[in-house]
Design a protein around this motif. Structure first.
Motif, PDB file in Angstrom:
ATOM      1  N   GLN A   1     -15.041  -5.103  -5.398  1.00  0.00           N
ATOM      2  CA  GLN A   1     -15.604  -4.089  -4.533  1.00  0.00           C
ATOM      3  C   GLN A   1     -14.489  -3.176  -3.943  1.00  0.00           C
ATOM      4  N   LEU A   2     -13.551  -2.804  -4.636  1.00  0.00           N
ATOM      5  CA  LEU A   2     -12.545  -1.946  -4.076  1.00  0.00           C
ATOM      6  C   LEU A   2     -12.133  -0.972  -5.030  1.00  0.00           C
ATOM      7  N   SER A   3     -11.478   0.034  -4.550  1.00  0.00           N
ATOM      8  CA  SER A   3     -10.749   0.933  -5.435  1.00  0.00           C
ATOM      9  C   SER A   3      -9.439   0.918  -5.592  1.00  0.00           C
ATOM     10  N   VAL A   4      -8.728   0.999  -6.752  1.00  0.00           N
ATOM     11  CA  VAL A   4      -7.220   0.978  -7.014  1.00  0.00           C
ATOM     12  C   VAL A   4      -6.811   2.314  -7.403  1.00  0.00           C
TER      13      VAL A   4
ATOM     14  N   VAL B   1       2.516   6.067  -6.250  1.00  0.00           N
ATOM     15  CA  VAL B   1       2.112   5.428  -5.032  1.00  0.00           C
ATOM     16  C   VAL B   1       0.540   4.778  -5.502  1.00  0.00           C
ATOM     17  N   THR B   2       0.116   3.770  -5.187  1.00  0.00           N
ATOM     18  CA  THR B   2      -1.053   3.197  -5.520  1.00  0.00           C
ATOM     19  C   THR B   2      -1.775   2.663  -4.194  1.00  0.00           C
ATOM     20  N   VAL B   3      -3.082   3.272  -4.061  1.00  0.00           N
ATOM     21  CA  VAL B   3      -3.601   2.743  -2.690  1.00  0.00           C
ATOM     22  C   VAL B   3      -4.942   1.816  -3.189  1.00  0.00           C
ATOM     23  N   VAL B   4      -5.136   0.901  -2.303  1.00  0.00           N
ATOM     24  CA  VAL B   4      -6.218   0.180  -2.290  1.00  0.00           C
ATOM     25  C   VAL B   4      -7.200   0.339  -1.091  1.00  0.00           C
ATOM     26  N   CYS B   5      -8.506   0.598  -1.518  1.00  0.00           N
ATOM     27  CA  CYS B   5      -9.282   0.748  -0.227  1.00  0.00           C
ATOM     28  C   CYS B   5     -10.720   0.833  -0.916  1.00  0.00           C
TER      29      CYS B   5
ATOM     30  N   THR C   1      -3.566   8.898  -1.964  1.00  0.00           N
ATOM     31  CA  THR C   1      -2.304   8.820  -2.829  1.00  0.00           C
ATOM     32  C   THR C   1      -1.756  10.201  -3.100  1.00  0.00           C
ATOM     33  N   THR C   2      -2.502  11.348  -2.960  1.00  0.00           N
ATOM     34  CA  THR C   2      -1.818  12.425  -3.116  1.00  0.00           C
ATOM     35  C   THR C   2      -1.229  12.994  -1.759  1.00  0.00           C
ATOM     36  N   THR C   3      -1.772  12.729  -0.820  1.00  0.00           N
ATOM     37  CA  THR C   3      -1.147  12.626   0.692  1.00  0.00           C
ATOM     38  C   THR C   3       0.069  12.010   0.729  1.00  0.00           C
ATOM     39  N   LEU C   4       0.170  10.720   0.288  1.00  0.00           N
ATOM     40  CA  LEU C   4       1.363   9.542   0.542  1.00  0.00           C
ATOM     41  C   LEU C   4       2.441  10.257  -0.682  1.00  0.00           C
ATOM     42  N   PHE C   5       1.998  10.873  -1.584  1.00  0.00           N
ATOM     43  CA  PHE C   5       3.044  11.339  -2.700  1.00  0.00           C
ATOM     44  C   PHE C   5       3.824  12.496  -1.987  1.00  0.00           C
TER      45      PHE C   5
ATOM     46  N   GLU D   1      -4.582  -0.094   1.806  1.00  0.00           N
ATOM     47  CA  GLU D   1      -3.188  -0.560   1.814  1.00  0.00           C
ATOM     48  C   GLU D   1      -2.443   0.103   0.299  1.00  0.00           C
ATOM     49  N   ALA D   2      -1.217   0.274   0.498  1.00  0.00           N
ATOM     50  CA  ALA D   2      -0.275   0.731  -0.429  1.00  0.00           C
ATOM     51  C   ALA D   2       0.832   0.288  -0.875  1.00  0.00           C
TER      52      ALA D   2
END
Length: 355
Positions: free
Chosen positions: A252-255, A290-294, A304-308, A326-327
């Protein structure tokens, strides 16, 4: 006789509560041609036919969103992104609610100070798109866009010029030369839009839209989490490689992952990818991926675009300030970094599918 009938009835009820119970099995389908990526739907259903019905309807919904968010093609009777980029600079254009909601969400993020991911960068990104396409079609003559052309286009990228009317569901460009590009967030919005449908029809599922993965309830095989692999950006063959940086265990999360290794072209031996830094107007060179979990695919896509497009240290401060996000970073030298809460998901930090 009544006692015998009662015993038989009890036995029948016991049998139907065990042997007649529906057996769920895992099924998977792969689809091509939607959102310009490979889409995989995996889930637990009582039969292949039952699974196919849910998966095919999910793809039908994705095709609708793909048309609405399409910046390169028109469709009869549909005021999609292609349409508003051509006519919203002349007068307010009524648009489908999914497109309105996505633009409004991005404008809200901009107004709130998160301006690294700017969907009003379309004038700049379209130039890069044209030069990248030409370079891929004719590699020997691949060139970079002229900087003066990019600088001129940047004059027409102010999100404040995107005027929305919620009551009428319209968008208007105060700058007629402004163009929207929602490629950084469209798949995330679509994944979130499918979550409610899939959760109701097939609660235990995994949806992959290229670099966007959405997980439903836990797999129905004893595991408590789905395992999602994070691709090693240095793998020689990304399509067939088993090289991974880590496995993330989620439900129940996105990666979501953004990286420099999929959409790019080569000029004079150097690769130029598609994630453009609005400050330099060139492909960002802070990290490889970069990979984001939320919980939200849309937020994960945006992040992910922002962090990149920012240095790792700055990105770490940002992600640590956002609850439930998290990232994992792959830096330019191949070093892997993670935010403090990634230990709940990352195999390398001790997480398992059975925690």
């Amino acid at each position: 006789m009544k006692k015998i009938f009662a015993v038989l009835l009890v036995l029948a009820l016991i049998f139907c509560s065990t042997g007649c119970a529906a057996e769920y099995r895992k099924y998977s389908n792969t689809y091509l041609g939607v959102f310009d990526t490979e889409i995989i739907i995996m889930g637990y259903a009582t039969s292949q036919a039952a699974f196919d019905e849910v998966a095919d309807e999910a793809i039908a919904l994705l095709k609708e969103y793909n048309q609405i968010f399409d910046a390169y093609n028109s469709y009869p009777g549909l005021n999609n992104l292609w349409y508003i980029n051509r006519y919203a600079g002349q007068a307010p254009v009524e648009i489908p609610k999914p497109l309105y909601d996505l633009i409004a969400w991005c404008k809200g993020m901009w107004d709130g100070g998160r301006q690294e991911t700017n969907i009003a960068m379309g004038a700049v990104l379209s130039i890069w798109h044209d030069y990248r396409t030409a370079g891929l079609e004719n590699p020997a003559n691949a060139v970079l866009p002229p900087m003066d052309q990019l600088l001129e286009a940047r004059l027409h990228t102010d999100m404040a010029d995107v005027i929305l009317d919620e009551e009428k569901c319209t968008v208007y460009f105060a700058d007629p030369l402004l163009r929207l590009d929602i490629g950084a967030v469209a798949k995330g919005w679509a994944a979130d839009a499918l979550q409610e449908y899939l959760s109701a029809k097939m609660p235990s599922f995994l949806l992959s839209l290229g670099g966007n993965v959405l997980s439903g309830e836990a797999p129905m095989d004893g595991r408590r989490h789905w395992g999602v692999s994070v691709q090693d950006p240095d793998a020689e063959n990304l399509l067939f490689s088993n090289d991974i940086l880590d496995v993330l265990y989620v439900d129940q999360l996105s990666v979501v992952t953004s990286g420099d290794y999929w959409r790019y072209y080569t000029v004079d031996g150097k690769k130029y990818h598609h994630i453009i830094d609005s400050k330099t107007l060139m492909p960002a060179e802070y990290i490889q991926a970069v990979t984001v979990v939320c919980p939200s695919s849309l937020m994960a896509d945006f992040l992910t675009t922002t962090l990149f497009v920012m240095p790792y240290e700055e990105g770490l401060r940002l992600i640590e300030s956002i609850p439930d996000a998290e990232a994992l970073w792959s830096l330019m030298d191949g070093t892997v970094k993670m935010s403090s809460g990634m230990s709940a998901y990352a195999k390398s930090l001790g997480a398992t599918a059975y925690d």
